[in-house]
Motif scaffolding. Structure first.
Motif, PDB file in Angstrom:
ATOM      1  N   PRO A 149       0.802  -1.228   0.000  1.00  0.00           N
ATOM      2  CA  PRO A 149       0.000   0.000   0.000  1.00  0.00           C
ATOM      3  C   PRO A 149       0.834   1.277   0.000  1.00  0.00           C
ATOM      4  CG  PRO A 149      -0.897  -1.597   1.546  1.00  0.00           C
ATOM      5  CD  PRO A 149       0.404  -2.157   1.073  1.00  0.00           C
ATOM      6  N   ALA A 150       1.952   1.292   0.716  1.00  0.00           N
ATOM      7  CA  ALA A 150       2.771   2.502   0.766  1.00  0.00           C
ATOM      8  C   ALA A 150       3.322   2.836  -0.616  1.00  0.00           C
ATOM      9  CB  ALA A 150       3.916   2.329   1.767  1.00  0.00           C
ATOM     10  N   LEU A 179      12.801  -3.877  -4.580  1.00  0.00           N
ATOM     11  CA  LEU A 179      12.781  -4.592  -3.300  1.00  0.00           C
ATOM     12  C   LEU A 179      11.499  -5.394  -3.117  1.00  0.00           C
ATOM     13  CD1 LEU A 179      14.341  -1.904  -0.918  1.00  0.00           C
ATOM     14  CD2 LEU A 179      15.382  -4.077  -1.615  1.00  0.00           C
ATOM     15  N   ILE A 180      10.385  -4.841  -3.542  1.00  0.00           N
ATOM     16  CA  ILE A 180       9.122  -5.563  -3.413  1.00  0.00           C
ATOM     17  C   ILE A 180       9.173  -6.875  -4.187  1.00  0.00           C
ATOM     18  CG2 ILE A 180       6.669  -5.484  -4.028  1.00  0.00           C
ATOM     19  CD1 ILE A 180       6.816  -2.430  -3.384  1.00  0.00           C
ATOM     20  N   ARG A 181       9.870  -6.865  -5.311  1.00  0.00           N
ATOM     21  CA  ARG A 181       9.952  -8.068  -6.142  1.00  0.00           C
ATOM     22  C   ARG A 181      11.031  -9.045  -5.664  1.00  0.00           C
ATOM     23  NH1 ARG A 181       9.995  -6.215 -12.402  1.00  0.00           N
ATOM     24  NH2 ARG A 181       9.831  -8.480 -12.681  1.00  0.00           N
ATOM     25  N   ALA A 206      11.288  -4.977   2.165  1.00  0.00           N
ATOM     26  CA  ALA A 206      10.561  -4.263   1.114  1.00  0.00           C
ATOM     27  C   ALA A 206       9.511  -3.328   1.702  1.00  0.00           C
ATOM     28  CB  ALA A 206       9.897  -5.278   0.183  1.00  0.00           C
ATOM     29  N   SER A 207       8.722  -3.826   2.632  1.00  0.00           N
ATOM     30  CA  SER A 207       7.693  -2.988   3.238  1.00  0.00           C
ATOM     31  C   SER A 207       8.317  -1.896   4.092  1.00  0.00           C
ATOM     32  CB  SER A 207       6.755  -3.856   4.080  1.00  0.00           C
ATOM     33  OG  SER A 207       5.764  -3.060   4.702  1.00  0.00           O
ATOM     34  N   VAL A 221      12.502   6.566  13.057  1.00  0.00           N
ATOM     35  CA  VAL A 221      11.435   5.795  12.431  1.00  0.00           C
ATOM     36  C   VAL A 221      10.737   4.964  13.501  1.00  0.00           C
ATOM     37  CG1 VAL A 221      12.533   5.626  10.168  1.00  0.00           C
ATOM     38  CG2 VAL A 221      13.075   3.936  11.914  1.00  0.00           C
ATOM     39  N   ALA A 222       9.619   4.407  13.106  1.00  0.00           N
ATOM     40  CA  ALA A 222       8.898   3.490  13.996  1.00  0.00           C
ATOM     41  C   ALA A 222       8.278   2.394  13.147  1.00  0.00           C
ATOM     42  CB  ALA A 222       7.815   4.231  14.779  1.00  0.00           C
ATOM     43  N   GLY A 223       8.094   1.232  13.764  1.00  0.00           N
ATOM     44  CA  GLY A 223       7.363   0.163  13.116  1.00  0.00           C
ATOM     45  C   GLY A 223       8.173  -0.765  12.237  1.00  0.00           C
ATOM     46  N   LEU A 224       9.493  -0.622  12.207  1.00  0.00           N
ATOM     47  CA  LEU A 224      10.301  -1.546  11.418  1.00  0.00           C
ATOM     48  C   LEU A 224      10.414  -2.900  12.126  1.00  0.00           C
ATOM     49  CD1 LEU A 224      13.307   0.692  10.265  1.00  0.00           C
ATOM     50  CD2 LEU A 224      11.299   0.024   8.927  1.00  0.00           C
ATOM     51  N   ASP A 225      10.515  -3.943  11.336  1.00  0.00           N
ATOM     52  CA  ASP A 225      10.824  -5.271  11.874  1.00  0.00           C
ATOM     53  C   ASP A 225      12.348  -5.333  11.998  1.00  0.00           C
ATOM     54  OD1 ASP A 225      11.238  -7.916  12.501  1.00  0.00           O
ATOM     55  OD2 ASP A 225       9.820  -8.694  11.025  1.00  0.00           O
TER      56      ASP A 225
END
Length: 541
Positions: free
Chosen positions: A460-461, A498-500, A507-508, A526-530
């Motif tokens: 989505p981003a 990266l998505i591919r 990628a996300s 940043v926030a929310g990275l794995d």
């Protein structure tokens, strides 16, 4: 015999909480994103793995250190005052040049095997982690091959020597050498990037030409020949200038070596042509069109090198934080440190993926591939080099004071970081080239849109950022917005690759933090990275 460890119990204290030098990393097995990227882009994995083993050895790293420590020296005259116009290099420099040529750095793309340009690009990435200075002459040797196709006779004499998997530094004419290197000399004081303002003149001399003029930058002045530009009655024309003639030295006079910020193992010089013998290459008056084929291929290497520099810096930083403790915890276990490193790692992964995708386009045979190569290499060069300086600066800061001293490679990497953004077109030049390519070649825009269409709906981003880009620029932007436009388009291209090709956390994570989501301006804001998954990619083989 086993070498005893250095003494850590000293008269005043015991040395502890100080990670030693990391062991030489396995540049292939220890780099999962590289292996995956080469596979995703159909590169010659065996060639890359073999090069990685050679470039990553302890011996190669010692050669690099020697090449930097014993800088190139200019030898203008012999003891009796006769002209030499030579540069003397440390043995380590020659050893790395030999390693690069024998590994196929200059040859792999032209030997007819599938994935040759991807393999070449991966070698740029690998050798940039060890000693970036030798990459310059190797890159130009690789890139000169397509330009020489403008003259069948010159190509027959030179291309087999440029693509030989051998290194021959002998001072001898091309016919007497088993291998050769090629350089370039375009830039003049008054013109800089505006090469049409060049004043070097070429006068016919039978079947040959004589060049007279000054070149402000000549990279790798001990190359066996140079592609250069000079004015004729027909206009700016490309020439091949041999360094050595039969029984004589060509009239190429070295004026001085440049005292550069970095790239210290490589010599860059000011030169003068004082009636130097030259061969015309390509049509008279079409010099830019002829030499741009070399520039196009050198740009691939300037797009790949920052990924290698970032990888080397992050490897050192990761070793440090895994072995250093503060406030009763390892640095790698500190949440803020993990956020910083994970954020930096995304820029490295993006640069690696974008460069390898551009290289695959160079391997393609149809017009769509060629068009994608032209636009993608410019986007990757611009975005990746703009990220290299802050990434390496942050990696240096991660290591604290140790990152600022020459006992570690971080100062060298930091000095190298701006180079590829300047070489072969600085930021403004590249951004304007991007606009020109999209304006003149609809197929380039179509090829780029096809890359984006292939991942539509997967992230989505990415979809939101693509829509925002189109809304902001329904056509090409005004020139004053060229950097903003190129940054946006380059980040979209990188995210699409990266998505591919990369795992979802990478990628996300890249798409969400580089394509418009709220975040701070500084690395790690940043926030929310794995973070665990991203750092595992950095650490694990």
């Amino acid at each position: 015999m086993t070498r005893p460890p250095p003494a850590d119990r000293l008269a005043t204290h015991t040395v502890e909480n100080q990670p030693g030098a990391p062991p030489p990393p396995d540049l292939w097995v220890g780099d999962a994103p590289l292996r995956a990227g080469v596979a995703a882009q159909d590169g010659d994995a065996a060639a890359v793995a073999a090069a990685a083993a050679r470039f990553g050895s302890a011996e190669a790293r010692r050669d690099g250190e020697e090449a930097r420590r014993d800088a190139p020296r200019l030898a203008l005259f012999d003891r009796g005052g006769r002209r030499l116009d030579e540069v003397r290099f440390a043995p380590g420099y020659h050893a790395l040049m030999q390693a690069g040529m024998e590994a196929g750095y200059a040859a792999a793309a032209w030997e007819g095997r599938p994935g040759g340009h991807v393999a070449h690009a991966a070698m740029v990435y690998l050798l940039s982690q060890v000693e970036p200075g030798v990459c310059c002459p190797l890159t130009m040797t690789y890139a000169g091959v397509p330009a020489l196709q403008a003259d069948a006779e010159l190509a027959e004499a030179w291309v087999p020597k440029l693509t030989a998997r051998a290194y021959d530094p002998a001072i001898a004419p091309i016919g007497a050498k088993r291998a050769a290197t090629l350089g370039m000399a375009m830039t003049e004081k008054q013109g800089g990037s505006d090469v049409r303002a060049n004043t070097t003149r070429a006068a016919p001399d039978g079947d040959l030409w004589r060049l007279t003029g000054h070149k402000w930058f000549c990279s790798a002045p001990m190359s066996d020949g140079f592609l250069t530009l000079a004015q004729t009655e027909a206009g700016l024309t490309c020439f091949l200038v041999p360094r050595w003639l039969e029984g004589a030295r060509n009239a190429i006079r070295l004026q001085r070596l440049k005292d550069k910020l970095g790239n210290r193992a490589n010599a860059s010089a000011e030169i003068e042509y004082q009636g130097a013998v030259a061969h015309r290459l390509g049509e008279a008056g079409q010099g830019v069109r002829t030499i741009i084929r070399m520039v196009h291929h050198t740009r691939l290497d300037t797009a790949m090198a920052p990924a290698g520099l970032m990888r080397a810096a992050l490897t050192e930083a990761l070793w440090w934080v895994e072995g250093r403790r503060a406030f009763q915890k390892r640095l790698i276990d500190q949440p803020l440190m993990r956020a910083v490193l994970a954020d930096l790692a995304l820029d490295w992964e993006g640069a690696l993926a974008a460069g390898l995708r551009a290289a695959r386009a160079f391997d393609g045979a149809d017009e769509g591939d060629r068009a994608l190569a032209r636009i993608s290499v410019a986007l990757a060069k611009y975005v990746s080099n703009k990220r290299a300086v802050p990434v390496i600066g942050e990696a240096m800061e991660v290591m604290g004071g140790m990152g600022y001293v020459e006992d570690t490679p971080l100062p060298m990497l930091y000095r190298e970081a701006p180079l590829n953004g300047i070489w072969e077109g600085s930021g403004n030049v590249i951004c304007l080239d991007i606009l020109r390519t999209l304006a003149r070649e609809p197929v380039a825009a179509e090829a780029l849109e096809a890359e984006f269409d292939a991942v539509e709906g997967a992230e989505p981003a990415f979809d939101a950022a693509r829509a925002a880009h189109r809304a902001r620029w329904p056509g090409l932007p005004p020139e004053g917005e060229a950097r903003w436009f190129a940054e946006s388009l380059g980040a979209l291209f990188t995210a699409a690759v990266l998505i591919r090709t990369a795992p979802e956390p990478v990628a996300s994570g890249y798409a969400r933090t580089r394509l418009g989501a709220p975040r701070g301006l500084m690395p790690g804001a940043v926030a929310g990275l794995d973070e665990g998954a991203i750092l595992e990619r950095l650490a694990a083989g």
